[in-house]
Design an enzyme around this catalytic site. Sequence first.
Site, PDB file in Angstrom:
ATOM      1  N   ASP B  10      10.301  -9.628  -6.208  1.00 48.35           N
ATOM      2  CA  ASP B  10       9.297  -9.587  -5.076  1.00 48.35           C
ATOM      3  C   ASP B  10       9.540  -8.300  -4.790  1.00 48.35           C
ATOM      4  O   ASP B  10      10.524  -8.081  -4.337  1.00 48.35           O
ATOM      5  CB  ASP B  10       8.716  -9.809  -4.005  1.00 48.35           C
ATOM      6  CG  ASP B  10       7.324 -10.089  -3.079  1.00 48.35           C
ATOM      7  OD1 ASP B  10       6.758  -9.488  -3.552  1.00 48.35           O
ATOM      8  OD2 ASP B  10       7.647 -10.285  -1.700  1.00 48.35           O
ATOM      9  N   ASP B 112       2.697  -8.061  -8.060  1.00 46.30           N
ATOM     10  CA  ASP B 112       4.283  -7.075  -7.724  1.00 46.30           C
ATOM     11  C   ASP B 112       5.007  -8.303  -7.703  1.00 46.30           C
ATOM     12  O   ASP B 112       5.780  -8.632  -6.767  1.00 46.30           O
ATOM     13  CB  ASP B 112       3.514  -6.330  -6.352  1.00 46.30           C
ATOM     14  CG  ASP B 112       3.598  -7.612  -5.542  1.00 46.30           C
ATOM     15  OD1 ASP B 112       2.942  -8.366  -5.502  1.00 46.30           O
ATOM     16  OD2 ASP B 112       4.019  -7.933  -3.775  1.00 46.30           O
ATOM     17  N   GLU B 113       4.323  -9.886  -8.056  1.00 50.01           N
ATOM     18  CA  GLU B 113       5.137 -10.516  -7.939  1.00 50.01           C
ATOM     19  C   GLU B 113       5.756 -11.114  -9.141  1.00 50.01           C
ATOM     20  O   GLU B 113       4.995 -11.347 -10.362  1.00 50.01           O
ATOM     21  CB  GLU B 113       4.931 -11.569  -7.358  1.00 50.01           C
ATOM     22  CG  GLU B 113       4.987 -11.549  -5.666  1.00 50.01           C
ATOM     23  CD  GLU B 113       4.546 -12.762  -5.028  1.00 50.01           C
ATOM     24  OE1 GLU B 113       4.767 -13.787  -5.331  1.00 50.01           O
ATOM     25  OE2 GLU B 113       3.080 -12.102  -4.517  1.00 50.01           O
TER      26      GLU B 113
END
Lengths: 87, 417
Positions: B10, B112-113
């Site tokens: 993350d 973003d993960e």
Amino acid sequence: MKVYMQPIESIVWFTKEGIPHPIRFRIQAEDQTYRVIKVSRIITRQEEKVAGNRMLIFRCQSEINGLLRVFELKYEINTCKWYLYKI
Amino acid sequence: MTKRIIMHIDVNSAYLSWEAAYRLQQGSSLDLRTIPSAVGGNPETRHGIILAKSIPAKKYKIQTGEALFAARLKCPHLVIVPPNYTLYRQCSQALKVVLENYSPLIQQYSIDEFFLDYTGMEKVLGDPLSKAYEIKERIKNELGFTVNIGISCNKLLAKMGSELEKPDKVHTLFPEEIPVKMWPLPVEELFGVGRATSRKLRDRGIRTIGEIAAQEPGYLKRFLKNYGILLWNYANGREDSPVRLSGTIPIKGLGNSTTIPFDVEDQRTAHLVLLSLAETVGMRLRQANLCAGLVAVSLKTNEFLCFSHQRKLYLPTDCTSAIHQVACELFDELWQGEPIRHLGLRVAELCSSDFFQSSLFEKDTEKQRRLDKAVDAIRLRYGSHAVFRSVFLHSGLKALSGGVLESEEYPMMSSIL
């Protein structure tokens, strides 16, 4: 060395493998005059991928105003722009 | 079966970190991450909310999603930078390339993960914990931003783990660590507990994740239905979804919406906005080779009241014009004349566009489909604005709207692990 990150105009030759070698560049001074600098030697070349943006950093050496100076040029692959990164 | 090892990667304050890293690379002497700063939309087009904030900005209690105006009241010297979705896309892609060195099975969960299935990789690469540290350091050095990594035996725990303490940390959250690391946290921290569920839980005196885990599942089911059982399992760390490659979750519905820079007060403009949304939705629908059997329209008034309306179609369609026509009919039934701030268009009940039942009583759409196909091909080749409908000329509206990047799918948040 200090970070400048000034866009420059440059003459570069590329090898068959696609590796650029800067030969000379010119930079516009504050009084709008151009100053041409010949790259005498490329000391190192490394790739940077900060923020996924590929850039090549060249550490070079030239004679500037009678002094042998070390400086860094940056080539942004995505935009084909050259910068005087640090001097 | 051997125990699975899943990592969840993350990016810490993603949009802001990426912008900061990019600016540093471009020669800026200021690192946005070290000062109170935020990424925010443009208030002039009424997109003025905080999208991401730096850790120093967090100290001023600035929250993601609040208005820029409210944020400036809390912190007058807050530096606000505009979003750059192309950059985020590029950073996300670079992150993926790094992760691909560590496992063949990676799932992009949002921009973003990422989930990384490390099962079996320990035989090749060694201990997962030390590898996680290596990944974290490598991303920091190569890409210039920091990440949190959570390691566990399933996706849920890995995700919960990566959210424990930020930034730039590696956490493990294996089942035996749940009572210490996860149970003391407030219920809102649990994946799947949002505003609505948190209120229901707190009304019944359930304040921590441990208290959900300790409940009788039947009791949770009484007020949360089957979702209660799911949450009870989550609170106990039970979850077994595989790390999926992208595109393996079937699409159930598809939609776009837009906040219009001004209040729409006449029907013609509203219909035009719907057309620009229909263009985007239609294009995405055809790209996915699907036809829709249901069209839904939603609107938000200038007073932030929301309305929506939907209708089933007799014949599934993927034509921009057909979707737009139904959308306009729905809109006319829905709209009471209030000034409109936000319009949305969604399609659902999807079926394959290769074969579907045609009807004798509907218009023949073959010609229309050929036209859409030609327009799509032109836009793909020459850009999404290469060809657009003439009604948009001098209208002050975009010919295509909705979504953050034109002609590209942008991974958004999902509630499906």
